[in-house]
Write a protein that holds these residues in place. Sequence first.
Motif: not given
Length: 296
Positions: A209-213
């Motif tokens: 989720e962090k990398k997608i943001r």
Amino acid sequence: MIFTLDGKYTGEILMTIAIIIVAYFIKKVLLKVLHQRITDSTSFYRVRRIINYVVFAISALLIGGIWLKFGQSFSTYFGLISAGLAVALKDLVVNMAAWIFIMTKRPFTVGDRIEIAGVKGDVIDQRLFQFSVMEIGNWIQEDQSTGRIIHMPNYKVFTDHLANYTIGFEYIWNEISILLTFESDWKTAKRTFLDVAEKHTLHLSQEIEKKIRVASKKYMILYKNLTPIVYTDVKESGVQLTIRYLCAPQQRRSTKEAIWEDILNIINESKTISLAYPTMRMTLDSKKNGSIHEME
């Protein structure tokens, strides 16, 4: 013919040789000092590559300045040389232009896993005219290394589709299909298989989720569901359950193996879940003296 230094270009020749020698020793000294200070091999590789490019570029400019004099005839000489290079060294010029594109736009870098011109592999080197990848796949299953190094001309980034497994979003979707018999308790199997997938991949959810943001600031990546999911389908031989989950490109085979081993253990211990496989049924017709009446 005996070569002498009494000719017209004696000074230019001596200065060219001097620049080459000085550049060589400067590069050696810099690399030796930096090798002692930089312990990380990846960082040293990148620094060494930059030094090689910078020393080469400065040396080429100095030598060009000596021979062209930067005088009134510079534009004429430059035009003639450029035209000649464009014709005789077309491929090299295109490769250099592609190298500039690779260095500035960064479609991939060393360590990325890419696919281009039908070749998949991990980028292990980038040079002025070519880049090198450690090949994966081919006759080896599940995207593992073949051990071969493939050298690709830089211009391929202009002429072929480039797929990058790593840049932006560092994970890929993988699927595992399990075919069960029609008599199996597929609902229970579906819940159990989902638990297995979550066991091996759920810890990635927050990191992903962090990398997608971060990636969504540059690319239009809009994944709503990042957790594993199991899809149901019906095939001719049984009910097919397909596990879909995220994993790192380099861990595709290891995660698939771990999930399959858990699934096989579950099936072996269950009395209501069975794997389907091709079968043949024969019916004997008593009216025809035991001859085979139906086959499927």
